[in-house]
Design a protein around this motif. Structure first.
Motif, PDB file in Angstrom:
ATOM      1  N   GLY A 280       0.804  -1.212   0.000  1.00  0.00           N
ATOM      2  CA  GLY A 280       0.000   0.000   0.000  1.00  0.00           C
ATOM      3  C   GLY A 280       0.836   1.260   0.000  1.00  0.00           C
ATOM      4  N   SER A 281       1.971   1.244   0.686  1.00  0.00           N
ATOM      5  CA  SER A 281       2.825   2.437   0.740  1.00  0.00           C
ATOM      6  C   SER A 281       3.316   2.822  -0.654  1.00  0.00           C
ATOM      7  CB  SER A 281       4.002   2.220   1.686  1.00  0.00           C
ATOM      8  OG  SER A 281       4.714   1.037   1.355  1.00  0.00           O
ATOM      9  N   ASP A 282       3.660   1.848  -1.464  1.00  0.00           N
ATOM     10  CA  ASP A 282       4.089   2.120  -2.845  1.00  0.00           C
ATOM     11  C   ASP A 282       2.930   2.626  -3.693  1.00  0.00           C
ATOM     12  OD1 ASP A 282       6.579   1.200  -2.109  1.00  0.00           O
ATOM     13  OD2 ASP A 282       6.337  -0.758  -3.060  1.00  0.00           O
ATOM     14  N   VAL A 283       1.743   2.073  -3.451  1.00  0.00           N
ATOM     15  CA  VAL A 283       0.548   2.471  -4.190  1.00  0.00           C
ATOM     16  C   VAL A 283       0.281   3.963  -4.004  1.00  0.00           C
ATOM     17  CG1 VAL A 283      -1.971   2.251  -4.198  1.00  0.00           C
ATOM     18  CG2 VAL A 283      -0.540   0.197  -4.210  1.00  0.00           C
ATOM     19  N   PHE A 284       0.377   4.439  -2.767  1.00  0.00           N
ATOM     20  CA  PHE A 284       0.090   5.851  -2.512  1.00  0.00           C
ATOM     21  C   PHE A 284       1.121   6.759  -3.168  1.00  0.00           C
ATOM     22  CE2 PHE A 284      -2.968   4.201   0.427  1.00  0.00           C
ATOM     23  CZ  PHE A 284      -3.993   5.122   0.310  1.00  0.00           C
ATOM     24  N   HIS A 285       2.378   6.362  -3.168  1.00  0.00           N
ATOM     25  CA  HIS A 285       3.394   7.153  -3.879  1.00  0.00           C
ATOM     26  C   HIS A 285       3.059   7.216  -5.369  1.00  0.00           C
ATOM     27  CE1 HIS A 285       5.934   7.688  -0.426  1.00  0.00           C
ATOM     28  NE2 HIS A 285       6.015   6.379  -0.235  1.00  0.00           N
ATOM     29  N   PHE A 286       2.683   6.086  -5.933  1.00  0.00           N
ATOM     30  CA  PHE A 286       2.331   5.997  -7.356  1.00  0.00           C
ATOM     31  C   PHE A 286       1.146   6.916  -7.676  1.00  0.00           C
ATOM     32  CE2 PHE A 286      -0.420   4.016 -10.567  1.00  0.00           C
ATOM     33  CZ  PHE A 286       0.443   3.896 -11.644  1.00  0.00           C
ATOM     34  N   PHE A 287       0.065   6.792  -6.907  1.00  0.00           N
ATOM     35  CA  PHE A 287      -1.122   7.605  -7.163  1.00  0.00           C
ATOM     36  C   PHE A 287      -0.832   9.097  -7.011  1.00  0.00           C
ATOM     37  CE2 PHE A 287      -4.338   4.027  -6.095  1.00  0.00           C
ATOM     38  CZ  PHE A 287      -4.430   3.684  -7.428  1.00  0.00           C
ATOM     39  N   LEU A 288      -0.152   9.474  -5.945  1.00  0.00           N
ATOM     40  CA  LEU A 288       0.125  10.896  -5.714  1.00  0.00           C
ATOM     41  C   LEU A 288       1.029  11.474  -6.802  1.00  0.00           C
ATOM     42  CD1 LEU A 288       0.429  10.894  -1.838  1.00  0.00           C
ATOM     43  CD2 LEU A 288      -1.427  11.846  -3.226  1.00  0.00           C
ATOM     44  N   GLU A 289       1.967  10.670  -7.292  1.00  0.00           N
ATOM     45  CA  GLU A 289       2.841  11.111  -8.389  1.00  0.00           C
ATOM     46  C   GLU A 289       2.020  11.395  -9.649  1.00  0.00           C
ATOM     47  OE1 GLU A 289       6.000   8.788 -11.106  1.00  0.00           O
ATOM     48  OE2 GLU A 289       6.494   8.822  -8.963  1.00  0.00           O
ATOM     49  N   HIS A 290       1.095  10.497  -9.981  1.00  0.00           N
ATOM     50  CA  HIS A 290       0.271  10.683 -11.177  1.00  0.00           C
ATOM     51  C   HIS A 290      -0.721  11.843 -11.020  1.00  0.00           C
ATOM     52  CE1 HIS A 290       2.089   7.010 -12.512  1.00  0.00           C
ATOM     53  NE2 HIS A 290       1.478   7.139 -13.669  1.00  0.00           N
ATOM     54  N   ILE A 291      -1.244  12.013  -9.849  1.00  0.00           N
ATOM     55  CA  ILE A 291      -2.162  13.128  -9.594  1.00  0.00           C
ATOM     56  C   ILE A 291      -1.426  14.455  -9.731  1.00  0.00           C
ATOM     57  CG2 ILE A 291      -3.465  14.252  -7.734  1.00  0.00           C
ATOM     58  CD1 ILE A 291      -4.315  11.366  -6.902  1.00  0.00           C
ATOM     59  N   THR A 292      -0.208  14.516  -9.217  1.00  0.00           N
ATOM     60  CA  THR A 292       0.608  15.731  -9.335  1.00  0.00           C
ATOM     61  C   THR A 292       0.938  16.014 -10.798  1.00  0.00           C
ATOM     62  OG1 THR A 292       1.541  15.356  -7.138  1.00  0.00           O
ATOM     63  CG2 THR A 292       2.758  16.827  -8.606  1.00  0.00           C
ATOM     64  N   LYS A 293       1.299  14.972 -11.559  1.00  0.00           N
ATOM     65  CA  LYS A 293       1.598  15.153 -12.986  1.00  0.00           C
ATOM     66  C   LYS A 293       0.383  15.688 -13.749  1.00  0.00           C
ATOM     67  CE  LYS A 293       5.214  11.688 -13.610  1.00  0.00           C
ATOM     68  NZ  LYS A 293       5.541  10.365 -14.182  1.00  0.00           N
ATOM     69  N   ALA A 294      -0.813  15.294 -13.316  1.00  0.00           N
ATOM     70  CA  ALA A 294      -2.042  15.759 -13.973  1.00  0.00           C
ATOM     71  C   ALA A 294      -2.467  17.143 -13.475  1.00  0.00           C
ATOM     72  CB  ALA A 294      -3.166  14.754 -13.738  1.00  0.00           C
ATOM     73  N   ARG A 295      -1.669  17.712 -12.562  1.00  0.00           N
ATOM     74  CA  ARG A 295      -1.944  19.031 -11.974  1.00  0.00           C
ATOM     75  C   ARG A 295      -3.303  19.082 -11.270  1.00  0.00           C
ATOM     76  NH1 ARG A 295       1.582  23.197 -15.046  1.00  0.00           N
ATOM     77  NH2 ARG A 295       2.886  21.777 -16.197  1.00  0.00           N
ATOM     78  N   LEU A 296      -3.526  18.016 -10.499  1.00  0.00           N
ATOM     79  CA  LEU A 296      -4.764  17.911  -9.731  1.00  0.00           C
ATOM     80  C   LEU A 296      -4.414  17.742  -8.254  1.00  0.00           C
ATOM     81  CD1 LEU A 296      -6.603  15.466 -12.149  1.00  0.00           C
ATOM     82  CD2 LEU A 296      -7.069  17.901 -11.849  1.00  0.00           C
TER      83      LEU A 296
END
Length: 167
Positions: A74-90
């Motif tokens: 789960g810890s890796d999942v949250f890093h992954f999701f937050l990285e993609h959300i930041t890239k999408a400028r959301l």
């Protein structure tokens, strides 16, 4: 009267344990959960989001965890999701989050029981991480003594659950 429906353009993907996806495409994601947890994230305006199927909460808590795939913890999942959300400028609070799974489906005989309840640890981790990151948890279907088949429709944000029971 017979009506011909247009062919479905939605691509169907099976997420196996340890897999995750963040996409802008109108995909339909499927997974089967026992003690594992799936989190769905959906941005209602932009129609993008993701889904994961993680097996254990935190990579740092387990020895020899370096050999497991990125979505296993789960810890890796949250890093992954937050990285993609930041890239999408959301921002996380713009997403609808839903939590599924964490069923107590493995009943060990008395001599093999452990103090570690993986299902409960997975649920608590998901709730805590979503709250800390600022996601809005819209729904959850967790716990119990059953497995779940989960289907996430990226185009509309709907999630469908089919239940199975352990004997």
């Amino acid at each position: 009267m017979t009506v011909a429906l247009p062919p479905c353009r939605t691509r169907k993907l099976l997420l196996n344990p340890g897999e995750l996806l963040f996409s802008h495409e109108p995909v339909q994601m499927h997974t089967l959960l026992g003690s594992c947890v799936a989190i769905t994230l959906w941005h209602p305006r932009r129609k993008l989001g993701g889904m994961c199927h993680y097996l254990l909460p935190d990579r740092q808590s387990f020895h020899r965890s370096e050999r497991h795939p990125h979505g296993y913890f789960g810890s890796d999942v949250f890093h992954f999701f937050l990285e993609h959300i930041t890239k999408a400028r959301l921002l996380p609070n713009e997403f609808e989050a839903k939590i599924f799974g964490g069923g107590n489906v493995v009943m060990l005989p008395e001599p093999h029981k452990s103090n570690l309840n993986v299902a409960e640890a997975n649920i608590l981790f998901a709730r805590e991480q979503l709250r800390e990151a600022g996601f809005k948890v819209k729904a959850e279907d967790v716990g119990g003594r059953r497995y779940r088949q989960v289907v996430f429709e990226m185009e509309c944000g709907s999630v469908w659950v089919k239940y199975g029971h352990c004997s």
